[in-house]
Scaffold this active site. Structure first.
Site, short mmCIF file in Angstrom:
data_model
loop_
_atom_site.label_atom_id
_atom_site.label_comp_id
_atom_site.label_asym_id
_atom_site.label_seq_id
_atom_site.Cartn_x
_atom_site.Cartn_y
_atom_site.Cartn_z
N SER A 1 22.79 -49.91 58.69
CA SER A 1 23.15 -48.50 58.85
C SER A 1 24.11 -47.98 57.80
O SER A 1 23.82 -48.04 56.62
CB SER A 1 23.69 -48.31 60.26
OG SER A 1 23.78 -46.95 60.55
N HIS A 2 25.30 -47.55 58.23
CA HIS A 2 26.25 -46.92 57.30
C HIS A 2 27.11 -47.95 56.58
O HIS A 2 27.94 -47.58 55.74
CB HIS A 2 27.14 -45.96 58.07
CG HIS A 2 27.86 -46.65 59.19
ND1 HIS A 2 27.21 -47.05 60.34
CD2 HIS A 2 29.13 -47.04 59.32
CE1 HIS A 2 28.07 -47.65 61.13
NE2 HIS A 2 29.25 -47.67 60.53
N ASP B 1 22.85 -41.16 56.85
CA ASP B 1 23.41 -42.48 56.54
C ASP B 1 22.35 -43.44 56.00
O ASP B 1 21.22 -43.05 55.73
CB ASP B 1 24.10 -43.08 57.78
CG ASP B 1 23.12 -43.45 58.87
OD1 ASP B 1 22.05 -42.83 58.94
OD2 ASP B 1 23.41 -44.37 59.65
N ASP C 1 20.34 -45.69 57.20
CA ASP C 1 19.03 -45.80 57.83
C ASP C 1 18.53 -44.49 58.42
O ASP C 1 17.53 -44.48 59.15
CB ASP C 1 19.06 -46.89 58.91
CG ASP C 1 20.05 -46.57 60.03
OD1 ASP C 1 21.05 -45.88 59.77
OD2 ASP C 1 19.83 -47.01 61.18
N ASP D 1 19.67 -42.31 60.68
CA ASP D 1 19.81 -41.83 62.06
C ASP D 1 21.04 -40.96 62.28
O ASP D 1 21.15 -40.29 63.29
CB ASP D 1 19.75 -42.99 63.08
CG ASP D 1 20.76 -44.08 62.82
OD1 ASP D 1 21.52 -43.98 61.83
OD2 ASP D 1 20.79 -45.06 63.60
N ARG D 2 21.97 -40.97 61.31
CA ARG D 2 23.16 -40.13 61.48
C ARG D 2 23.03 -38.83 60.71
O ARG D 2 22.23 -38.74 59.77
CB ARG D 2 24.41 -40.85 60.94
CG ARG D 2 24.74 -42.09 61.71
CD ARG D 2 26.07 -42.64 61.26
NE ARG D 2 26.39 -43.80 62.06
CZ ARG D 2 27.61 -44.23 62.31
NH1 ARG D 2 28.65 -43.61 61.79
NH2 ARG D 2 27.80 -45.29 63.08
N LYS E 1 18.66 -41.96 67.54
CA LYS E 1 19.26 -40.75 67.01
C LYS E 1 18.56 -40.42 65.70
O LYS E 1 17.95 -41.29 65.08
CB LYS E 1 20.77 -40.89 66.85
CG LYS E 1 21.25 -42.04 65.97
CD LYS E 1 22.78 -42.10 66.01
CE LYS E 1 23.34 -43.14 65.07
NZ LYS E 1 23.66 -44.39 65.78
C1 VG1 Z 1 29.19 -47.20 65.79
C2 VG1 Z 1 29.37 -45.87 66.51
C3 VG1 Z 1 28.33 -45.73 67.61
C4 VG1 Z 1 26.93 -45.91 67.02
C5 VG1 Z 1 26.85 -47.23 66.27
C6 VG1 Z 1 25.53 -47.41 65.56
O1 VG1 Z 1 29.40 -48.26 66.70
O2 VG1 Z 1 30.67 -45.74 67.03
O3 VG1 Z 1 28.47 -44.49 68.24
O4 VG1 Z 1 25.97 -45.90 68.04
O5 VG1 Z 1 27.87 -47.29 65.28
O6 VG1 Z 1 25.27 -46.37 64.67
P1 VG1 Z 1 30.80 -49.06 66.82
O7 VG1 Z 1 30.56 -50.13 67.85
O8 VG1 Z 1 31.12 -49.58 65.46
O9 VG1 Z 1 31.81 -48.05 67.25
V1 VG1 Z 1 24.43 -46.71 63.26
O10 VG1 Z 1 24.03 -45.25 62.47
O11 VG1 Z 1 25.48 -47.67 62.51
O12 VG1 Z 1 23.08 -47.54 63.79
CO CO Z 2 22.60 -45.50 61.16
#
Ligand code: VG1
Ligand code: CO
Length: 544
Positions: A113-114, A278, A280, A282-283, A377
């Site tokens: 992801s990010h 981001d 992937d 989804d954000r 998302k």
């Molecule tokens: C973070 C965010 C959470 C989100 C998750 C995955 O998790 O706070 O809201 O669902 O990332 O998003 P954490 O446990 O680090 O707080 V993504 O776009 O990284 O798949």
């Molecule tokens: Co993501």
């Protein structure tokens, strides 16, 4: 074709976090590491022969190698059909869309992801189920149990498959189909939004956008949808070519990491909408000219206006937000007379509610929003929502927010992250907070009186499953809240997240600077947690 039953040693650290298994690339490159995890997923499913799976990733370093390994393992296990995104690319929302459209049994999404990418950075793998959504906790727990006992995995001895050319080929028992990464997703979007209206506004220049793909997976999606289909001028999408290291940055759409976009949105001739996504896809981050929309507010505006759009004319059946997300969307739900649900952090907790048609829209404070169109998302979906809304309202983003606040009040909101704290220190902070829970109710801090303090526990209203320890909540009499939780997506040390919010009904106070407006609550949060003394850090590393 030779199938090898490869002896392996189990790993003990393959417990998926908030969103899949994320580790340093180096860890994934250890012999058997990825293979063991994939085999554990197959073993959890049971007999995988005859199943249909979707496969794709965000294009980060190690994506292509990992895909080839998974293809060889899928062939060895008798998967009937594999749908693979061309060039190995599928955004997370596109993978969810493809799983649902082709009635696949599930899919692997390769992404962290990010988190940054590259040989020294992060890699990740998520498994989604047949509804297109992230595997439930029950499923991931049993994958973890399997992984701890695994002794062998099955892999076919075949040469690498061409994943760059569209088309289908038969490999042993498996039909491997290389599919267009964007087409199905773009088609779905065209049914949800008024492409004609958005298109004519963009083509005439009445509406302008800058979309920052942050060198990540949404580049090809945004180009095809925003520029090719909707006619936004070429160049409206920036950083559009996915790079293995995301250009060396964090593909994290927020005010700190999407710096180029933020700078563009400060200019006098800024476009009407600024947006970023981001790694992937989804954000989403949404901005107007010199105006930032918090994700919690964006979710509330979506809930308040979605039924204006073609795909949602029949209205919303309910909404949900993750517990630390601000209560702004609840106010909309109350006004419309629909239910709002509060779930733990992570998209997997929305799946049951969406499947049971309890909710139409859901979101998280961490730049995530989505609807029942898929089970993830969806960054570009949120951007298209905003484009459509701007095309209807013909007003700046800031006016839309101000009107929203004057109708519902404003939930001032901030998140302070303390990153890369030693794990023991982070646990100590959480333990210190837990030790105060019993005494906190009734305690007064200036104008704030605690009415509830607990460790958030969620009982899924659909399947009855219980998830505990999802964050410490301190709720005050006036509805203000402070939430503390540890991140479940990091790959190094621990990250403490502190979420702070306060509601303001008075329109005359809707233009305050957030950090100033929340300063007394921030001070309470810092003193309750003793975060500075206990972490050794003098302040947060990231504020969103
Ligand atoms: C973070 C965010 C959470 C989100 C998750 C995955 O998790 O706070 O809201 O669902 O990332 O998003 P954490 O446990 O680090 O707080 V993504 O776009 O990284 O798949
Ligand atoms: Co993501």
């Amino acid at each position: 074709m030779k199938i090898d039953l490869h002896q392996t040693t189990a790993f003990t650290d393959q417990k998926p976090g908030t969103s899949g298994l994320r580790k340093k690339v180096r860890q994934f490159q250890q012999p058997g590491y990825l293979e063991n995890f994939v085999q554990s997923v197959f073993d959890t499913i049971g007999d995988v022969s005859g199943k249909v799976l979707v496969l794709g990733g965000d294009g980060r370093y190690f994506n292509r190698e990992a895909l080839q390994i998974i293809i060889r393992m899928a062939v060895a296990s008798g998967i009937e059909r594999l749908l693979v995104g061309q060039n190995g690319l599928l955004s997370t929302p596109a993978a969810s869309c493809v799983i649902r459209k082709y009635k696949a049994d599930g899919g692997f999404i390769l992404s962290a992801s990010h988190n940054p990418g590259g040989p020294e950075e992060d890699f990740g793998i998520k498994f989604n189920l047949a509804n297109g959504g992230p595997a439930t906790e029950t499923f991931t727990n049993s994958v973890f149990e399997c992984s701890k006992k695994l002794t062998a995995y099955r892999i076919a001895d075949i040469s690498p498959i061409d994943i760059d050319t569209l088309g289908s080929r038969q490999i042993g028992p498996t039909t491997v189909e290389i599919i267009d990464s964007v087409a199905d997703y773009a088609d779905l979007m065209s049914h949800l939004f008024d492409f004609k209206l958005i298109g004519s506004a963009l083509r005439s220049g009445a509406l302008t956008i800058c979309f920052d793909a942050m060198h990540a997976v949404t580049g090809p999606y945004a180009r095809r949808i925003l520029e090719d289909r909707l006619g936004a001028p070429h160049g409206s999408v920036i950083n559009a070519i996915p790079l293995e290291d995301f250009g060396g940055g964090h593909p994290d759409p927020n005010l700190i990491h999407a710096r180029q976009l933020v700078e563009i949105m400060q200019r006098p001739n800024a476009p009407a909408l600024g947006a970023a996504s981001d790694g992937d896809g989804d954000r989403n981050m949404v901005m107007g000219s010199r105006f930032f929309v918090t994700p919690s507010d964006s979710l509330a505006v979506i809930a308040a206006n979605l039924s204006l759009l073609p795909g949602y004319r029949s209205g919303l059946c309910g909404v949900a937000r993750s517990m630390p997300t601000s209560q702004a969307v609840d106010r909309v739900a109350r006004a419309v007379g629909i239910d709002s649900y509060e779930t733990p952090t992570g998209w997997k907790f929305f799946g049951n509610l969406l499947d049971a048609r309890k909710i139409t829209v859901c979101g998280e404070e961490s730049f995530g929003a989505g609807s029942d169109h898929i089970r993830e998302k969806d960054g570009l979906w949120a951007v298209l929502f905003w484009l459509n809304l701007l095309a209807i309202k013909k007003k700046p983003v800031s006016d839309i927010l101000r009107e929203h606040w004057s109708n519902f009040g404003r939930d001032y909101y901030t998140r302070h992250d303390y990153e890369s704290i030693e794990s023991a220190k982070a646990e100590d902070i959480m333990a210190h907070l837990r030790s105060q829970l019993a005494q906190l109710p009734g305690a007064e801090f200036g104008i704030y009186r605690v009415v509830l303090a607990d460790d958030f526990k969620y009982k899924d209203p659909i399947d009855g499953s219980v998830t505990e320890h999802q964050g410490i909540r301190v709720i005050f009499e006036n509805g203000s809240r402070i939430v503390f939780r540890l991140s479940g997506t990091g790959t190094e040390g621990a990250t403490l997240r502190i979420y702070i919010e306060r509601y303001e009904r008075r329109a005359s106070l809707h233009d305050q600077e957030t950090q100033v407006y929340l300063s007394d609550l921030i001070a309470i949060a810092e003193s309750l947690s003793q975060v500075h003394q206990r972490s050794g850090m003098s302040g947060p590393s990231v504020i969103t």
